[in-house]
Enzyme design. Structure first.
Site, PDB file in Angstrom:
ATOM      1  N   ARG A 118     -10.892  -0.078  14.534  1.00  0.00           N
ATOM      2  CA  ARG A 118     -10.716   1.042  13.237  1.00  0.00           C
ATOM      3  C   ARG A 118     -11.751   0.399  12.189  1.00  0.00           C
ATOM      4  O   ARG A 118     -12.657   1.011  12.026  1.00  0.00           O
ATOM      5  CB  ARG A 118      -9.377   0.864  12.752  1.00  0.00           C
ATOM      6  CG  ARG A 118      -8.871   1.574  11.604  1.00  0.00           C
ATOM      7  CD  ARG A 118      -7.310   1.475  11.312  1.00  0.00           C
ATOM      8  NE  ARG A 118      -6.711   0.444  10.896  1.00  0.00           N
ATOM      9  CZ  ARG A 118      -5.800   0.110  10.384  1.00  0.00           C
ATOM     10  NH1 ARG A 118      -4.567   1.146  10.332  1.00  0.00           N
ATOM     11  NH2 ARG A 118      -5.115  -1.130   9.975  1.00  0.00           N
ATOM     12  N   MET A 166      10.526  25.069   0.553  1.00  0.00           N
ATOM     13  CA  MET A 166       9.545  24.147  -0.272  1.00  0.00           C
ATOM     14  C   MET A 166      10.513  23.276  -1.226  1.00  0.00           C
ATOM     15  O   MET A 166      10.134  21.911  -1.236  1.00  0.00           O
ATOM     16  CB  MET A 166       8.423  25.080  -1.291  1.00  0.00           C
ATOM     17  CG  MET A 166       7.499  24.136  -1.830  1.00  0.00           C
ATOM     18  SD  MET A 166       6.485  25.124  -2.969  1.00  0.00           S
ATOM     19  CE  MET A 166       5.401  26.073  -1.781  1.00  0.00           C
ATOM     20  N   LYS A 187       0.939  -1.398  -0.082  1.00  0.00           N
ATOM     21  CA  LYS A 187      -0.101  -0.156  -0.040  1.00  0.00           C
ATOM     22  C   LYS A 187       0.795   1.306   0.144  1.00  0.00           C
ATOM     23  O   LYS A 187       2.178   1.206   0.521  1.00  0.00           O
ATOM     24  CB  LYS A 187      -0.947  -0.026   1.258  1.00  0.00           C
ATOM     25  CG  LYS A 187      -0.144   0.028   2.647  1.00  0.00           C
ATOM     26  CD  LYS A 187      -1.052  -0.512   3.850  1.00  0.00           C
ATOM     27  CE  LYS A 187      -0.235  -0.485   5.100  1.00  0.00           C
ATOM     28  NZ  LYS A 187      -0.914  -1.008   6.116  1.00  0.00           N
ATOM     29  N   TYR A 224      14.528  32.068   4.646  1.00  0.00           N
ATOM     30  CA  TYR A 224      13.541  32.627   5.310  1.00  0.00           C
ATOM     31  C   TYR A 224      13.669  33.144   6.664  1.00  0.00           C
ATOM     32  O   TYR A 224      14.142  32.096   7.728  1.00  0.00           O
ATOM     33  CB  TYR A 224      12.242  31.970   5.068  1.00  0.00           C
ATOM     34  CG  TYR A 224      11.844  31.619   3.748  1.00  0.00           C
ATOM     35  CD1 TYR A 224      11.482  32.832   3.163  1.00  0.00           C
ATOM     36  CD2 TYR A 224      11.817  30.603   3.170  1.00  0.00           C
ATOM     37  CE1 TYR A 224      10.995  32.802   1.533  1.00  0.00           C
ATOM     38  CE2 TYR A 224      11.352  30.416   1.781  1.00  0.00           C
ATOM     39  CZ  TYR A 224      11.121  31.470   0.951  1.00  0.00           C
ATOM     40  OH  TYR A 224      10.730  31.467  -0.433  1.00  0.00           O
TER      41      TYR A 224
HETATM   42  C1  LIG Z   1      -0.370  -1.837   6.869  1.00  0.00           C
HETATM   43  C2  LIG Z   1      -0.720  -3.035   7.423  1.00  0.00           C
HETATM   44  C3  LIG Z   1       0.208  -4.182   7.716  1.00  0.00           C
HETATM   45  C4  LIG Z   1       1.542  -4.021   7.600  1.00  0.00           C
HETATM   46  O1  LIG Z   1       2.204  -3.399   8.779  1.00  0.00           O
HETATM   47  P1  LIG Z   1       3.471  -3.248   9.027  1.00  0.00           P
HETATM   48  O2  LIG Z   1       3.587  -2.747  10.429  1.00  0.00           O
HETATM   49  O3  LIG Z   1       4.123  -2.141   8.296  1.00  0.00           O
HETATM   50  O4  LIG Z   1       4.120  -4.465   9.000  1.00  0.00           O
HETATM   51  C5  LIG Z   1      -0.557  -5.148   7.979  1.00  0.00           C
HETATM   52  N1  LIG Z   1      -1.809  -5.510   8.032  1.00  0.00           N
HETATM   53  C6  LIG Z   1      -2.754  -4.296   7.964  1.00  0.00           C
HETATM   54  C7  LIG Z   1      -4.172  -4.390   8.135  1.00  0.00           C
HETATM   55  C8  LIG Z   1      -2.148  -3.136   7.457  1.00  0.00           C
HETATM   56  O5  LIG Z   1      -3.095  -2.159   7.170  1.00  0.00           O
END
Ligand SMILES: *Cc1c(COP(=O)(O)O)cnc(C)c1O
Length: 813
Positions: free
Chosen positions: A580, A757, A482, A708
């Site tokens: 969550r 920036m 992701k 700045y």
């Molecule tokens: C991102 C995520 C992981 C991986 O987590 P890490 O701490 O990066 O290993 C596993 N399961 C879910 C549901 C996640 O959202």
């Protein structure tokens, strides 16, 4: 190679089933690169998570006939030749050692902590005018790489150069039996890979085992090695402090080179090395001393050593012009490394069309005719669409290739460049040094700005294997890619993971999955956060949704029923305490009720997520979550009579709650080389290095300010360098104002004033640097974790924060 099977059986301690009079003419361990090779002996190796026995049946179907196995797969007895052994890796090693004994020319064995590959490549360059050399390709120096390198020897070779790398005790003995070196070279012994050893002296002792039968060990004389070295080992030593060494050197660093005075026997002569850094000088000296040992004249040595070049050992993947992808291997061309580069090309799937730009190939140990026949087979079996040959030899054999255009020289090729219309294709650029293919790169490369995030694909493979080794044999592995692979690149990482046969990918949103599918990723992909509006495209792109609410389930079912799907895989998320997403305990009766009559979908997996897997202060809470997960998932399994994959662990869960692996784990940040456990971090390799360059240098006087708000005011004359990277690229603004630093020429340069920036300014008063120098923002030092700790955040935020305008460059060693 041409060997009767009956000669091999006892050499590898096998029990043989089949026809012992058959012959084998080559060896392979890679099922992907095989076509219909009836003379191949395939070693079915069993790795931590991959077992090559599963490919045997399909290999038999395409014509492979000979297998070394640990067990004969069911139903295959009698239809191929099987060597049954206890351990197929050990058998491969024994085979290599048997094969090596068939040859009687000098073999140089190289080991040490650093410089092995460079010394090997340089010796190859220095000795190739006189010898037909077989050497390990790239850095093939492991328990598998060494046997494969040695098995590539053929009748035409008359000198071997092989490198040996070890990571723990008892490995070198095996490598010695395979390489059987007659001359040894010990390069620098540093602290690299110390984990596998109790201390440096244990490590040196292990390395020296490579040299137990050599005629001469070439090394830098020092007390540590001399104290451990077996008295009987014959040596040929060098030193710049100890006059008792066989070769004594003194050096003078000049503006652009290093001058060495070499004293050997009664003679003194000087050589000029085209570099000044310690490591290169030491490696060049190892080579020079080897040439002296082999009896080369001083003038020849001085002339050749003066031409040593920086060795680029990495296959780089870059973005090219007109939506092309370039694989830059423009510094070497021999048959072995061509095979490796083609394998790598095969793994790149962004484009359907594949092109190779190839120069003449030198030193194959074959006649040119036989060589180009072999190259032609390789090109055909790798399904290369077009070929561009450069050089007189390859031009002569152009009839061996389809769709080829040839040029006699690199200049001729460049003159015709505009007519070749490179677009939407992957291009492998592979040429011998003398063809100077690096001159092609400016024409082919897309112009980018100087800030890049370099991604080390080898480090990813390394980290993947590290975590695989922590899993039970049947635990599946999902890798989270992701957020664009945690900022490291979505497609490229996914492609590598598919190659490594990971079981699942996990993405956050449907779009990420669609983009992976569109670039050719075929493996299962789970979508963590599917929006109801994306269900249609999820199905079209064969993605698997995580379902976390009754509402989501019902709307997915409606679409699944409309489309008359059958057993479409979905993943049920349980909320066990993270609060969550997910079904809670109260929701289960309803959920089970709905799922009872739904042939259109199938519960492929049940998952939950730990809130505190990285923090052992909250161990009890994690254990409570695991217990609740066990209870809820068991209830579903029982009520629905299903057998889904169950999974709850992320990276730190794998490390801290090994007993809760269930059927699968979800690896995330660990793949990218980050762990919050300092011990574990030592076993991981850094993946991403964020780099830029110095745009401008100026000196300001006391009282003048920078940036700045005049937040830095110089107390004395201060040299300032400006770097074209700022908070819009993902550098946290809080890293400025003398809190953070960057690295220039391995020295810390403190960030002065506020980060802008697109730019930041650093103090280089004490650093000898020039405009255009490389600047490291994070990588091995400072690490992402270090920056995150200093700024009171987590590495995830820094990694995923690197803006998409920063180019990613992927490379492998
Ligand atoms: C991102 C995520 C992981 C991986 O987590 P890490 O701490 O990066 O290993 C596993 N399961 C879910 C549901 C996640 O959202």
């Amino acid at each position: 190679m041409s060997l009767k099977i009956h000669l091999i059986i006892s050499e590898i301690d096998a029990v043989f089933y089949g026809n012992p009079n058959a012959e084998i003419d080559n060896v392979s361990i890679d099922s992907r690169s095989l076509q219909n090779n009836s003379g191949t002996l395939f070693f079915a190796l069993i790795g931590t998570n991959n077992d090559a026995h599963q490919f045997i049946e399909s290999l038999i179907n395409i014509g492979v006939k000979n297998f070394v196995v640990e067990r004969i797969p069911e139903n295959l007895q009698g239809i191929a030749n099987f060597f049954v052994v206890k351990n197929s890796l050990k058998a491969l090693q024994k085979f290599a050692s048997f094969y090596r004994k068939l040859f009687h020319f000098p073999v140089i064995g190289v080991t040490g902590s650093n410089g092995k590959t460079i010394v090997k490549e340089w010796l190859n360059f220095l000795l190739s005018p006189e010898y037909n050399i077989i050497r390990s390709p790239k850095s093939y120096n492991s328990q598998i790489g060494v046997p494969l390198s040695v098995i590539a020897i053929n009748e035409k070779h008359n000198l071997g150069i092989f490198e040996a790398g070890i990571s723990t005790v008892n490995e070198m003995d095996t490598l010695e039996k395979i390489i059987q070196p007659t001359i040894g070279i010990l390069t620098t012994v540093g602290s690299a890979h110390d984990e596998g050893f109790q201390n440096t002296s244990e490590k040196i002792k292990e390395k020296l085992l490579l040299f137990k039968n050599v005629e001469a060990l070439i090394y830098r004389k020092n007390d540590l090695v001399d104290g451990i070295l077996d008295q009987k080992t014959k040596t040929f030593s060098w030193s710049d402090v100890d006059e008792n060494a066989d070769v004594f050197l003194s050096k003078k660093i000049k503006p652009k080179e290093t001058e060495l005075q070499v004293r050997y026997q009664q003679k003194i002569f000087s050589v000029h090395l085209p570099f000044q850094d310690e490591a290169s000088i030491e490696n060049a000296v190892s080579c020079l001393v080897t040439l002296l040992y082999l009896g080369y004249a001083e003038e020849v040595i001085a002339a050749r050593v003066g031409k040593l070049y920086a060795v680029e050992m990495r296959l780089k993947v870059k973005n090219g012009i007109n939506n092309t992808t370039l694989i830059d291997d423009s510094y070497s061309s021999d048959y072995q490394s061509l095979k490796i580069a083609l394998d790598f090309l095969e793994q790149q799937k962004q484009h359907r069309k594949k092109t190779i730009i190839l120069s003449d190939i030198f030193q194959s140990g074959l006649t040119t005719e036989a060589l180009y026949d072999k190259v032609s087979n390789l090109i055909i079996s790798n399904k290369i669409d077009r070929m561009i040959g450069v050089g007189t030899e390859i031009s002569k054999y152009s009839d061996r290739f389809q769709n080829i255009k040839t040029y006699l020289t690199t200049q001729d090729f460049l003159a015709d460049f505009q007519n070749l219309h490179f677009e939407n294709e992957t291009i492998l650029i592979k040429g011998a040094r003398s063809f100077q293919f690096e001159k092609l790169m400016p024409f082919l490369e897309e112009k980018t700005h100087e800030t890049v995030l370099e991604i080390n694909l080898n480090a990813i493979s390394h980290n993947l294997n590290y975590f695989k080794s922590k899993l039970k044999p049947n635990t599946k592995l999902m890798v989270m890619v992701k957020a664009f692979g945690y900022g490291s690149g979505g497609f490229e990482i996914a492609n590598l993971l598919e190659y490594h046969k990971v079981d699942y990918l996990g993405v956050a949103f449907a779009d990420e999955g669609i983009s992976l599918r569109s670039s050719g990723i075929k493996m299962p992909i789970m979508v963590l956060n599917p929006e109801n509006s994306s269900f249609q495209s999820i199905i079209e792109y064969n993605l698997e949704p995580e379902i976390y609410s009754t509402k989501g389930l019902q709307s997915f079912l409606q679409i699944a029923n409309q489309r008359k799907l059958h057993h479409y895989p979905i993943h049920i998320k349980l909320d066990t305490g993270m609060h969550r997403l997910g079904f809670q305990e109260d929701d289960l009766p309803e959920l089970i009720n709905i799922l009872k009559n739904t042939p259109s979908i199938k519960v492929q997996s049940i998952l939950s997520h730990l809130a505190t897997s990285d923090d052992l202060e909250h161990r009890e809470f994690a254990e409570y979550q695991i217990r609740l997960f066990e209870k809820l998932s068991s209830l579903m399994i029982k009520s629905l009579a299903i057998s889904p994959i169950r999974h709850i662990l992320n990276t730190s869960g794998i490390s801290n709650f090994a007993e809760a692996q269930y059927d699968m784990v979800r690896l995330g940040i660990g793949l990218y080389g980050v762990s919050n456990d300092t011990l574990e971090t030592k076993y991981l390799e850094n993946v991403g290095t964020l780099k830029s360059i110095i745009s401008q240098i100026r000196t300001i006087a006391a009282g003048e300010s920078v940036g700045y708000g005049r937040r830095f005011v110089a107390e004395s004359s201060t040299k300032i360098a400006t770097i074209p990277i700022g908070y819009a690229d993902g550098i946290p603004r809080s890293w400025g104002n003398e809190i953070g630093f960057v690295m220039i020429r391995n020295q810390k340069a403190t960030i002065l004033g506020s980060i802008c920036m697109d730019m930041l300014m650093v103090n280089v008063t004490d650093i000898d640097c020039v405009e255009g120098d490389t600047v490291v923002i994070f990588g091995d030092n400072p690490t992402v974790s270090f920056i995150a700790d200093s700024l009171n955040t987590i590495p995830y935020e820094i990694l995923t924060g690197v803006s998409q305008r920063v180019k990613r460059i992927f490379f492998r060693e």
